[in-house]
Design an enzyme around this catalytic site. Sequence first.
Site, mmCIF file in Angstrom:
data_model
loop_
_atom_site.group_PDB
_atom_site.id
_atom_site.type_symbol
_atom_site.label_atom_id
_atom_site.label_comp_id
_atom_site.label_asym_id
_atom_site.label_seq_id
_atom_site.Cartn_x
_atom_site.Cartn_y
_atom_site.Cartn_z
ATOM 1 N N GLU A 45 0.906 -1.096 0.249
ATOM 2 C CA GLU A 45 0.006 0.007 -0.083
ATOM 3 C C GLU A 45 0.935 1.183 -0.004
ATOM 4 O OE1 GLU A 45 -3.916 1.421 2.740
ATOM 5 O OE2 GLU A 45 -2.693 -0.009 3.348
ATOM 6 N N LYS A 114 -9.146 3.182 -2.871
ATOM 7 C CA LYS A 114 -9.564 2.487 -1.465
ATOM 8 C C LYS A 114 -11.151 2.691 -0.927
ATOM 9 C CE LYS A 114 -7.530 0.984 2.827
ATOM 10 N NZ LYS A 114 -6.328 1.119 3.730
ATOM 11 N N CYS A 175 -5.852 -3.646 2.052
ATOM 12 C CA CYS A 175 -5.739 -3.580 3.508
ATOM 13 C C CYS A 175 -7.069 -3.733 4.411
ATOM 14 C CB CYS A 175 -4.540 -2.404 4.033
ATOM 15 S SG CYS A 175 -3.960 -2.836 5.606
ATOM 16 N N SER A 359 20.892 -0.470 34.278
ATOM 17 C CA SER A 359 20.640 -0.204 35.658
ATOM 18 C C SER A 359 20.860 -1.502 36.536
ATOM 19 C CB SER A 359 19.338 0.289 36.093
ATOM 20 O OG SER A 359 18.204 -0.726 35.644
ATOM 21 N N GLY A 360 20.827 -2.664 35.787
ATOM 22 C CA GLY A 360 20.905 -3.972 36.523
ATOM 23 C C GLY A 360 19.766 -4.556 36.707
ATOM 24 N N SER A 364 16.284 -2.624 31.607
ATOM 25 C CA SER A 364 17.247 -2.112 30.610
ATOM 26 C C SER A 364 18.107 -3.156 30.202
ATOM 27 C CB SER A 364 18.125 -1.160 31.475
ATOM 28 O OG SER A 364 18.706 -1.790 32.655
#
Length: 739
Positions: A45, A114, A175, A359-360, A364
């Site tokens: 499209e 369309k 679509c 950050s641990g 993240s």
Amino acid sequence: MGHLITVATCNLNQWALDFEGNTKRIIESIHKAKEVGASLRVGPELEICGYGCLDHLLEQDLYLHSLQCLEIILRDESCYDILLDLGMPILHRNVRYNCRVICFNGKILLIRPKIYLAGDGNYREQRFFTPWLRPQYCEDYYLPRMLWKLQGSNKVRIGDAVISTPDTTIGCETCEELFTPDPPHNHMSLNGVEVITNSSGSHFTLRKLNTRMQLITEATRKNGGIYIYANQQGCDGDRLYYDGCAMIICNGKLLAQGSQFSLNDVEVVSATVDLEEVRAYRCAPSRGLQAVQAPVYERIETPFELSSEEGDLDMSRVPSLEIEPRYHSPEEEIALCTGAYLWDYLRRCGVAGYLVPLSGGIDSCATATIVFSMCRLVIEACKAGNEQVIADVKRIAAYGEGQIPNTPEELCNQIFHTVYMGMSKQSSKETRQRARYLADAIGAYHVNLDIDEIYHAQRNLVVNTLNFEPKFKVEGGTVAENLMLQNIQARSRMVTAYEFAQILPTTRKRPGGGSLLVLGSANVGESLRGYFTKYDCSSADINPIGSIDKSDLKRFIAWAEVNFNLPCLHEFLDAVPTAELEPITQNYVQSDEADMGMTYPELTTFGRLRKVDKLGPYGMFQRLVHEWGPNRVDGGDPFTPVQVADKVKHFFHYYAINRHKMTTITPALHCNDYSPDDNRFDLRPFLYPSFWKSIGFKSIDQDLARMEAKNPGSTGKKPSPKEKESTEQIKGTEGDAVD
């Protein structure tokens, strides 16, 4: 032997407003279709301008440039001897239409607008286009002067018509039309159309492909016929990833399926089909009765045939066999979609790489693992000989003349940077170690630092200016003091992340200098609840996990631990989610779920009911009082009606007071249908009346009273004085706090 035709469809990695690049990819797809012997090529499209042009679709320039690109394709004789189904916007009688342009040998046969436009979720097509609300109606479209000589005429037909060849009939569907209750393919099939094309700009969400596949399969299982589906693939320039999966289906059987996630700019899939199978399939008397009553379409005739007598007699040419649909698990979808999206963004935006504040924690960690997934995809594409990917790698991650990285870790070290920003009292040794181990495992360039000096400098502004010493909650401070001290750290991390993103390429002597894009790591639940500080580390350039919930992220990490061979990821799965913004003591460690007053699975439920099921507070209570009641089946503990009411009120209270944060949230890759992204998807106010004294909450209380009167004791115990006091405190806690 019947009438064999070979048809081709494609995934194209188009880019909004990249007219020259889009045209080049369209022509390449036509060449590939011809190479496999196809007599019909179908594209996505709005493929000429790119689907995601948004308000640029209101500009006259866009329509001019689209026509100029169409002229290039029509004049290119290497694109002759194949029927072309192209997507572009058309301006007709000062009305803008989303169109399919059917062409052959340099001439336009039909412009098909369309009929039904997409207007929900991420789509705003009626903002840009007008639907062609006249089924089976056609009229003349007067061509611009640039096409007169080429066409040999100054006009062509525009409208809801079909293409008639000597051997078959072809119709177009676009679509959204597939998803409507009475799609055009029903009427076209009854009118004798045997080949139906569908050109889409369909975006990815987790677990969506199954629905799309079922709709197309059922369309042809019921109507018979050949259905050819084309789609965009890649980042078009916005928050969506278009997930390709071009396919060809005949009589309910899948014959060909393209990739869902790929770094290939052009992918063509083809199938050989026997038209006689379609005719035999449509033999039911009841279908015949409906067919003679079906609306009649204008037929645009062309002498070009999709089949040929020579081809029918070629014994080496056989119809394509049915194949099994290929689906990825949700964990694979996260790895592949986010990785492919990040690569498209990186190679097109011209920066030196990415940076993640690591950050641990698991969020993240997921973002970093996604970047590693991107690097894996890129190395695989390089080894497969993808020339475009190789050229992009040489430009972004240069080692020397003609050299490219051999492993994902090597590439990661060139383009990916992580920064752990700790605090001496708030950050644990475990989170610092986890960040280091992950960075080492994936090859990222890692920086380990503390922001104590920045924090104390900002805190001392208050001490010295206001003669007031703020304290954390665990030190006896008020709610306001506690939040202010947490937010100093959170916002300092955002500033620090951008500082290092700007300077790291220079200090590392990366070619071209430049800067890094900062990636965010706020998951969908935290955004929905507002559990983040405005303009903190969640403020970034892109957030690849911004519409993925915590449970899906954990499943992704568990999957990546095995499939990416990253044993260090196991520690992230066992870690308690924490913001680490309050001091750690012997008796206290900050917990995200405790701070939020709800679990992550509960947040997911609230998010789905609010957005997907469109429920407000009262409707949500009515649903959950049954689903979370004594017969609960999702594995959670059953709740009394009072507990359900408290949880629903708690959620909507914080949703309302934190909604303003979503107006500035980092753009997130769209992966879920309950994303709270304010800017494109979730259009809601950001200044709400107090929910806790609204008619919705009062209606919940009235239901509880009626339930209690009918069945004394059934609703659960009443709140204690302490709980009432806690509720009043919640009502008074507002603003842009972490919580």
